[in-house]
Structure formats: C-alpha cells, structure tokens
Design a protein around this motif. Structure first.
Motif, short mmCIF file in Angstrom:
data_model
loop_
_atom_site.label_atom_id
_atom_site.label_comp_id
_atom_site.label_asym_id
_atom_site.label_seq_id
_atom_site.Cartn_x
_atom_site.Cartn_y
_atom_site.Cartn_z
N ASP A 1 0.83 -1.21 0.00
CA ASP A 1 0.00 0.00 0.00
C ASP A 1 0.87 1.25 0.00
OD1 ASP A 1 -2.77 -1.25 1.74
OD2 ASP A 1 -0.83 -2.28 1.64
N GLU B 1 -2.22 -2.05 -7.66
CA GLU B 1 -2.67 -1.43 -6.40
C GLU B 1 -2.97 0.05 -6.60
OE1 GLU B 1 -3.26 -2.93 -3.51
OE2 GLU B 1 -2.18 -4.84 -3.59
N ASN C 1 -1.87 -9.47 -2.15
CA ASN C 1 -2.74 -8.75 -1.22
C ASN C 1 -4.08 -9.45 -1.26
OD1 ASN C 1 -4.63 -7.05 -0.11
ND2 ASN C 1 -4.10 -5.26 -1.34
N LEU D 1 -6.94 -7.65 -3.04
CA LEU D 1 -6.82 -7.03 -4.37
C LEU D 1 -7.79 -7.62 -5.40
CD1 LEU D 1 -5.42 -4.97 -6.14
CD2 LEU D 1 -3.50 -6.56 -6.43
#
Lengths: 282, 384
Positions: free
Chosen positions: A97, A129, A211, A214
């Motif tokens: 992040d 991301e 992640n 995601l």
C-alpha cells in the motif's frame, strides 16, 4: 535511431530535486527527490506522452535496454523502489500500500496526466494497487507478468517459492533461455541482487507476493489494460495470466514465446512490438 | 563455573539416507516413529541422569531437521521440570522472532518456572537461518520482531495487576494478562546467544547472560570483550556468570577413548554444512554484501584454527576441532587443561554448555562421558 535524451522536465515541479545522484549500482544518472518523507531516485528519459515504469524486483540493470526502448516513444519516469535503492525506508513504510500511495503521490507531485502506467512483476503488482485506488491520472495499464492477486486454491502456489528453490532452479523458473551468470556480475550488482531479495521479503514475505483484498477490487482498474506474459514463465504461469485476464474485463493478454518471467529482458523486440500494437500504443 | 549438558535429540539414523541436506526439504517418511520414540526416551534419560550428577540441563529447538528433533523446546523442559529435582533447566532457546504468539511464550516459561519451583533459565534466540522457512517468518524484519517479542514477554511476565494493551509493529493484544506469574522474581534469568560483536553489544547493554556457541579461540574474545564494554557503559557488572560457552566434550579413561567420543559427537558439527544453500541465506537476515559475495562465489562452511587457517566443518578432525577451541577431549586431566586454557584465553567464563551427546555417540558412551566428567572434571571447574 536517435539516442534517448535525458530530460529533467519541469524541474520546478520536483519539490525537492537535490542533486544529480549516482545510484548504488553506479551506472545510471538519476535525480534524487523527496515524496512525502521518502527519498526517491527517479530517472526521467525520452520524449512523448508520460509513462511511469515500475521495475521488476530483480535485475534492474538488465531492464535498462527496455527502458531505453520505451523512451523512444514515451517520456519514461523510472523510480527505484525504496529499499531496493540501498536506502532503509522509513519505519512506517513497509507494505505494498505504501508503495502504491508513494507513486500516486509522485504522479501528483510531477503533475503527470494521461499516464501509461507500466509495471513488471513486483512493479506490476504496485501498478495494480495504484489503479484500483485511483485511475484518474492514468490513460492505460501495461502489466508484465504482474504479481499481487491471489487466484489459486489454498494449497496451490500462484507464485513459485523462489526463496526455497536452489539457485539454479530459481533461475530456470525466471528465464526461458540462459539466465544471467552471477559470476559475471560486479560486486555492486551482486549486492544489489541481495538488496532486491531483501526488499521483496520486506514488503511481501507473508502473504507471499499478494494482497488478499486485491482480487475483489480489480474492477476499479478502469483504464485499457494490457497483460504481457512469458510463455515459459516458471515463476507465475501463463495460466495464471489467463485467469487474471478473465478477472479484468477488456484486458488484452499477449503471451510471448521464448520468454520466462521477464519478457522485457529476454524478448525485448517482441515485448515492444506487443506494447505498440496493444491498448498502450503511444 | 556451572556446567550444562546439551543434546539436540538428533535423529541420526536418517542422516545417511538424507545425504547432503538434513534440513527444510526432507520428507518425514525417512523418520521411523518407533525408533524415534526410543531415541526421545534415551535422550530424556540422559538428561535425567544429570540431576544425579550435578550437571545442569540445556535444551533447544529446531524445525524440519533430522539433526534436532526437539521441535518444541518446552516439551522436554516440561518433562524434566517434573522428573528432575535439583539442577537448573536452561532453554537456549526459544526462537521468539519465529513464534507468532509471544504471550504464549510467556505463559509456557511461567508455567515451567512454577512447576520446577524456580529452576528455569529463560533463553531467547534469533534462531539459525534455516529456521525461517518452517516458521514462515519474515527474515527481513526478524531482528526487530525479536526485540519486540522480548519486550512484550518480559512485560507480560512482570505485570501482576491485570491486563495491559499492546499494539506493536508485530504483535497486537488488547488484554495481556499471563497466569500463572513466574516462580522467580521478577522473572527467570534471561540468556541470549551471540555470534557477532554487534549482538554482544546489545546483550551487554541489557546485562543478560551471553552464550557464544562454538565460537572458538578466534572469535570468542572479541565477543566477550564487546559485551564487557557495553555492560560497563550501561552500568552492569559483567561477572563471570554472564559468560557461557558451548563446546563438544569427550572424556575417557584414555586419551584415545575421550577423543573417540568427541569424534562421534562432532558428527553434530559436521552436519552444519549439510543444508541446501538457499536456506543458509534468507533474504535480509545477513548483510547484502555477504549474500552478494556468496552468489558470485559460493564458499564452503569453515571454522578457524588458532593460526588463522580455516578448515571445512564437514571434514574437520578431532585435532582440528580441539585446536579451534570447539572440542575438548581426552582424559579428565587433558580435558580440564584444555578448558582451563580456553577459559584463560577468553578472560574467564561462568558456564560451560557442553555437548556430551551428539552425532553418533551411543547411550552407554554418553552415560560414561557424563559420569566421568561429573566425577573428575566438574569439581575442578566448579572451583574456578
């Protein structure tokens, strides 16, 4: 073919361009700037519409020919990821992040719009991301064998456990042809390789290279997207690429034969030809 | 000087079949549980014998390896806490950076301390590189996790007025409240293993017991000296009881018998390089310059002799391991003289952590080794 020119475009927009710094591999001349509290090495070269290239986790120096080719058609911005640059990131900078927000801030700080966001492998994960957070400054996504999305069952490996593979198998997973020979690396390049591995672990040891959130937000990456895969990728299989493409409506997937995980290194011409013919065409 | 007997509870019957790699990727089909049960009981019997001989007990733990089947250090500690009555019990140690539940560690140590009526010595270790994979513990942040776990465990063991909150980088709990509290006040003594001057400085600043393992004539003095300086600067008195050294010990009626025993135990040391290379250098655990050098030019695992030359661990002889200060072997007189010489070289030490069992030495030889040592060497060491 004209040589790519190195531009320090709109220097006034770089809030803190301190100096021309030589990065730790001693090969590239870079600007050093500050984004938030993070010191960043940024190389800017070429001319044309803006492209932000987020490098793959390994072999930064072998990706330079690809960056040079991109610079024939784009103004290419290539930051070195914090940690991978030999600096220790701030203590509260440790997740994917943080990298995504850092580069969103970088685009804002440079006032870049209509950006082609290109990322390879770990850099492709950062690009994804960023895109699901805000695509407002983006015109297209070019993702070369991106990591980051969990697609398999819990006892399947989406991503080969490179850290548990013997060195030779690790290289075979990454390259279709002859892998780079460490014996030919300079001491600085070997240290850089170790740094690269350290910071892959730092950001993405567990969960390993993804992640968990995601996958469910991929629909937010609303710009035209080009996925490029190596046909013999033993790290993240082309089948994973096909599954990822199916999760991203409208995404174009090209599989490049004769390439492993780094088609931009192993099949540079084919990779460039695919990019120029796809949704990112300049 | 205090003396401690250490064994890794090896599953040596599998070593030959497993070949070059005894760790991480080895299939457990090689392990015969019936034979393993016999070995567990044998090793526990040898530790229990130490209670009669006046030799303290040291256990440790490793994971996914045939070199050490103590995969949970608190299990033998628990058995011995009840089975022994006199000697002290050292766990060296608990790999707290690889334990995802630090409060559980505090609970285990506290419970052991109460059952043993205050005989626990509480070791905290970072663990060897090959431990990263079984724990899936991030090697790039292992050191900071180690120290955060240390802080949390000590606070958990010394807080007696109800729950506290912990929102750390690596551990989060809203109601830390450990029962029982430890028997020793404020908590069992803390030990840490140290392999570099950098770590010695940190441990010296805390004033904990420093244990250096097989660091020999070449590397031990700088570790101890760094500790002494750091301890003094922090206001701690670095008495002999702050220094522990682990070596291999083989005692016999004759020089030949003592050396044969040490030779068999040294098969423990010779297993050290039998590890797939990718597990020796987890990313971020070792400085990048070192990892880079290894990538460019892989080197064998070696140890230094007193003249500065280096010998491969895999093939080192008893003589070479004795020269290095890693093994002490021969008759009781010889062994005492070797230990005393090392003791003087490093400026004194308060704890000898000795492997009287390891490698291929059998039960009878181990019992004889321990017994002879306790009768003929231990009294002289206790007088140091």
């Amino acid at each position: 073919m004209p040589l790519p020119t190195v531009l320090n475009r709109d220097i006034s927009k770089l809030v803190a361009v301190n100096q021309q710094a030589t990065d730790y591999e001693g090969q590239y001349s870079m600007d050093q700037m500050t984004v938030g509290s993070v010191t960043l090495d940024l190389e800017v070269q070429g001319s044309g519409p803006p492209l932000l290239y987020l490098h793959a986790e390994h072999y930064r120096h072998l990706q330079q020919p690809f960056i040079d080719r991109l610079a024939e058609s784009w103004t290419v911005h290539t930051p070195r990821h914090p940690g991978f640059d030999g600096r220790t990131p701030p203590g509260d900078f440790r997740r994917i992040d943080d990298l995504a927000y850092l580069y969103l801030d970088l685009m804002a700080q440079l006032d870049l719009d209509g950006v082609t966001l290109a990322g390879a492998s770990f850099g492709g994960w950062i690009a994804l991301e960023m895109a699901v957070r805000s695509a407002s400054r983006l015109s297209a996504l070019a993702l070369i064998t991106p990591l980051g999305v969990r697609l398999g069952a819990r006892d399947e490996r989406d991503f080969a456990d490179l850290f548990a593979l013997p060195e030779a198998e690790r290289e075979r997973a990454l390259f279709a042809g002859t892998p780079p020979d460490f014996a030919t690396f300079s001491e600085d390049q070997l240290t850089a390789t170790a740094h690269d591995r350290q910071y892959v672990a730092y950001y993405a040891w567990k969960p390993y290279l993804y992640n968990p959130s995601l996958a469910r937000w991929l629909h937010r990456a609303t710009v035209p997207t080009h996925l490029i895969w190596g046909g013999e990728d033993g790290f993240v299989s082309p089948d994973y690429g096909r599954k990822l493409a199916a999760r991203m409506p409208g995404a174009k997937l090209d599989v490049i034969l004769g390439a492993g995980h780094y088609p931009q290194i192993e099949r540079l011409d084919d990779t460039m030809a695919a990019l120029r013919a796809g949704p990112c065409a300049p | 000087m205090q003396v401690w007997h250490f064994s890794e509870m090896a599953y040596h019957p599998g070593w030959e079949e497993l070949g070059d790699s005894l760790r991480n990727v080895i299939p457990s089909k090689v392990y015969d549980p019936k034979l393993g049960a016999d070995l567990y009981h044998r090793y526990l019997d040898e530790w229990a014998l130490c209670d009669e001989l006046g030799i303290n007990i040291m256990v440790n733990e490793h994971h996914t390896t045939a070199t050490c089947t103590t995969s949970v250090c608190t299990i033998p500690m628990a058995i011995l806490a009840r089975e022994t009555k006199n000697v002290r019990l050292l766990c060296l140690g608990m790999p707290i950076a690889n334990r995802m539940d630090a409060v559980r560690v505090a609970e285990e140590y506290a419970m052991l301390d109460v059952i043993s009526r205050g005989r626990i010595e509480m070791g905290f270790v970072k663990g060897s590189p090959s431990e990263v994979t079984p724990a899936n513990s991030n090697p790039a942040t292992l050191s900071e996790r180690f120290w955060e776990a240390h802080d949390l465990i000590l606070k958990a063991l010394t807080t007696h007025d109800g729950p506290f909150n912990w929102e750390g980088q690596h551990f989060q709990y809203r109601q830390v409240n450990v029962w029982p509290r430890p028997y020793q006040d404020p908590h069992p003594p803390v030990w840490m293993t140290v392999a570099t001057p950098g770590s010695a400085k940190l441990v010296g600043e805390k004033g904990y017991v420093l244990a250096s393992l097989n660091s020999g004539y070449a590397n031990t003095p700088v570790i101890y000296e760094t500790y002494r300086e750091a301890a003094k600067a922090a206001g701690h008195e670095a008495g002999l009881d702050r220094f522990a050294y682990l070596g291999i010990v083989g005692v016999g009626e004759t020089e030949e018998e003592g050396r044969r025993r040490a030779h068999q135990i040294l098969d423990y040391s010779r297993t050290t390089p039998r590890m797939a290379r990718q597990f020796q250098y987890p990313p971020g655990l070792v400085p990048s310059e070192v990892v880079g050098r290894e990538l460019g030019n892989p080197s064998p695992r070696t140890f230094p002799l007193r003249d500065g030359s280096r010998v491969e661990m895999l093939t080192g002889s008893v003589d070479e391991y004795i020269d290095a200060g890693i093994a002490f072997a021969g008759t009781p007189d010889t062994v005492y003289a070797q230990i005393k010489e090392f003791y003087d070289h490093v400026g004194g030490l308060g704890h000898l952590l000795m492997m009287c069992q390891g490698g291929h030495i059998n039960h009878e030889d181990t019992v004889d080794n321990l017994t002879m040592f306790s009768k003929e060497v231990l009294p002289r060491l206790q007088a140091l």
